[in-house]
Design a protein around this motif. Structure first.
Motif, short mmCIF file in Angstrom:
data_model
loop_
_atom_site.label_atom_id
_atom_site.label_comp_id
_atom_site.label_asym_id
_atom_site.label_seq_id
_atom_site.Cartn_x
_atom_site.Cartn_y
_atom_site.Cartn_z
N SER A 11 0.85 -0.88 -0.40
CA SER A 11 0.12 -0.30 -0.40
C SER A 11 0.48 1.41 0.66
O SER A 11 1.89 1.73 0.62
N HIS A 12 0.06 1.95 -1.13
CA HIS A 12 1.03 3.59 -0.90
C HIS A 12 0.01 4.46 -1.21
O HIS A 12 -0.57 5.30 -1.51
N GLY A 13 -0.19 4.68 0.69
CA GLY A 13 -0.74 6.02 0.82
C GLY A 13 -2.94 6.16 -0.69
O GLY A 13 -2.97 5.20 0.05
N ARG A 14 -2.61 6.91 -0.86
CA ARG A 14 -3.86 6.25 -2.13
C ARG A 14 -4.18 5.29 -3.35
O ARG A 14 -4.61 4.76 -4.11
N LEU A 15 -2.75 4.91 -3.18
CA LEU A 15 -2.21 4.49 -4.92
C LEU A 15 -2.03 2.52 -4.00
O LEU A 15 -1.33 2.32 -2.74
N SER A 16 -3.18 2.06 -4.73
CA SER A 16 -2.18 0.33 -4.21
C SER A 16 -1.71 0.21 -5.46
O SER A 16 -1.60 -0.36 -6.58
N MET A 17 -0.38 -1.29 -5.05
CA MET A 17 0.11 -1.72 -5.50
C MET A 17 -0.29 -3.23 -5.30
O MET A 17 0.27 -3.35 -4.05
N SER A 18 0.35 -3.70 -6.35
CA SER A 18 1.12 -5.18 -6.14
C SER A 18 2.15 -6.20 -6.92
O SER A 18 2.28 -5.58 -8.30
N ALA A 19 2.69 -7.13 -6.20
CA ALA A 19 4.01 -7.32 -7.07
C ALA A 19 3.31 -8.90 -7.72
O ALA A 19 4.23 -9.63 -8.17
N SER A 20 2.73 -8.78 -7.64
CA SER A 20 1.71 -10.61 -8.06
C SER A 20 1.37 -10.28 -9.43
O SER A 20 0.85 -9.61 -9.84
N LEU A 21 1.75 -11.34 -9.98
CA LEU A 21 1.90 -10.95 -11.65
C LEU A 21 0.43 -12.40 -12.17
O LEU A 21 0.25 -12.11 -12.51
N GLN A 22 -0.29 -12.38 -10.55
CA GLN A 22 -1.29 -13.78 -10.99
C GLN A 22 -2.47 -13.30 -9.55
O GLN A 22 -2.77 -13.61 -9.09
N PRO A 23 -3.69 -12.34 -10.22
CA PRO A 23 -4.41 -11.92 -11.80
C PRO A 23 -2.98 -11.26 -12.75
O PRO A 23 -2.72 -10.60 -11.48
N ARG A 24 -2.61 -10.80 -13.81
CA ARG A 24 -1.93 -10.10 -14.30
C ARG A 24 -2.44 -8.37 -14.30
O ARG A 24 -4.01 -8.57 -15.07
N ASP A 25 -2.71 -7.30 -14.13
CA ASP A 25 -2.71 -6.40 -14.30
C ASP A 25 -2.23 -5.46 -15.78
O ASP A 25 -1.08 -5.62 -16.09
N LEU A 26 -3.71 -5.56 -15.96
CA LEU A 26 -3.36 -4.70 -17.72
C LEU A 26 -2.67 -3.49 -17.65
O LEU A 26 -1.90 -2.97 -19.10
N MET A 27 -2.62 -3.12 -16.46
CA MET A 27 -2.13 -1.44 -16.43
C MET A 27 -0.94 -1.81 -15.47
O MET A 27 -0.70 -0.59 -14.91
N ALA A 28 -0.67 -2.54 -15.57
CA ALA A 28 0.58 -2.87 -14.29
C ALA A 28 1.32 -1.45 -14.02
O ALA A 28 2.45 -0.84 -12.67
N GLU A 29 1.85 -1.02 -15.11
CA GLU A 29 2.56 0.48 -15.07
C GLU A 29 2.44 1.53 -14.89
O GLU A 29 2.94 2.42 -13.85
N THR A 30 0.88 1.23 -13.66
CA THR A 30 0.24 3.23 -13.97
C THR A 30 -0.39 2.39 -12.55
O THR A 30 -1.50 1.18 -12.45
N PRO A 31 0.12 3.05 -12.52
CA PRO A 31 -0.27 2.22 -9.82
C PRO A 31 -1.81 2.71 -10.37
O PRO A 31 -2.33 4.23 -10.90
N ARG A 32 -2.69 2.23 -9.80
CA ARG A 32 -4.52 2.40 -9.42
C ARG A 32 -4.71 3.14 -7.68
O ARG A 32 -3.86 2.23 -7.23
N LEU A 33 -4.93 4.03 -8.53
CA LEU A 33 -6.41 4.52 -6.75
C LEU A 33 -6.74 3.46 -6.24
O LEU A 33 -6.91 2.50 -6.94
N LYS A 34 -6.44 3.59 -4.87
CA LYS A 34 -7.10 2.84 -4.11
C LYS A 34 -8.35 2.31 -3.95
O LYS A 34 -8.84 3.48 -4.29
#
Length: 270
Positions: A11-34
């Motif tokens: 968790s990064h504040g309002r942004l949520s990131m995950s190192a998991s490749l499964q499920p595969r985030d199709l916009m992994a290069e763009t952190p999404r809003l939490k």
């Protein structure tokens, strides 16, 4: 089989990131809003996504993190040397059926991090399902996200559908080779209803099906095109007359083109 390992989300504040490749985030290069609305799609063809969801308003919103799209590739959950995901149907007949153990493993992986199941619909895209509607899209948009299972071949073993209580939804009275096209259509219809995606709430209110009627005709410049002119009422400046004309046209179009909707609308507005 053992599910692939999953790294804990960061968790990064309002942004949520995950190192998991499964499920595969199709916009992994763009952190999404939490807490962004998320569509998870279980499919044998993850390369089909984002498809049309990656362009125009939905694509821009995806890049901005207003919603998220993840794919779960069904093939790695297959059994045996060749990762088989299907088998012949009991009782005989043509075609193949997706195995319940394979589909269940993918569903369990997809369920990680979903939270309250009541706020996360689980849907199987099937021609025998309930017809998809604008009302359904509105309900899905109010959820935290959705998980969609794209069928292939002759469908999915009924036991896995029953066990997980999966809702079957149909795009229409026709059969596709798989659920991927239907998934994109339904996700598009849902995402555009999310706050801040379309950018104009009024345009949603006036659309077809928003109040049970088809939308009235639309016109723009030039005022005279190939001898056909814009209805005079639309250039009158009288907003009351414009509103009445649009309502009258919506009713007339619905009655002529969708008598089923017209009868339902009349019953609600008696």
């Amino acid at each position: 089989m053992t599910n692939p390992p999953k790294s804990p989300p960061k968790s990064h504040g309002r942004l949520s990131m995950s190192a998991s490749l499964q499920p595969r985030d199709l916009m992994a290069e763009t952190p999404r809003l939490k807490g962004a609305w998320t569509a998870k799609v279980i499919t044998l063809f993850p390369e089909a996504f984002p498809g049309v969801l990656g362009v125009s308003l939905t694509g821009k919103a995806l890049q901005e993190g207003l919603w998220a799209l993840q794919t779960i590739d069904l093939r790695p959950f297959g059994v045996g040397k060749h990762r088989n995901v299907d088998d012949t149907p009991y009782g005989g007949g043509a075609g193949m059926v997706l195995r319940p153990d394979v589909v269940a493993a993918a569903l369990d992986q997809a369920a990680i991090g979903e939270g309250d199941h009541a706020k996360w619909p689980l849907v199987y895209l099937s021609p025998r399902g309930q017809p998809f509607s604008q009302a359904m899209a509105k309900n899905w948009a109010q959820a935290d996200g959705i998980t969609m299972l794209c069928g292939r071949f002759e469908g999915v073993d009924q036991r896995v559908l029953d066990h997980y209580g999966i809702e079957e939804v149909s795009l229409g009275d026709f059969v596709l080779t798989g659920g991927e096209i239907a998934a994109q259509a339904m996700i598009d219809a849902t995402v555009r209803l999310l706050p801040s995606v379309l950018g104009n709430a009024a345009s949603i209110e006036d659309e077809s099906f928003s109040d049970g009627l088809l939308e009235h005709p639309q016109y723009t410049r030039p005022a005279d095109w190939r001898g056909m002119t814009v209805p005079e009422v639309l250039t009158s400046g009288d907003h009351g007359k414009v509103d009445k004309w649009r309502q009258d046209m919506s009713e007339a179009l619905t009655q002529a083109q969708r008598p089923d909707l017209w009868e339902a609308w009349k019953k609600r507005n008696r």
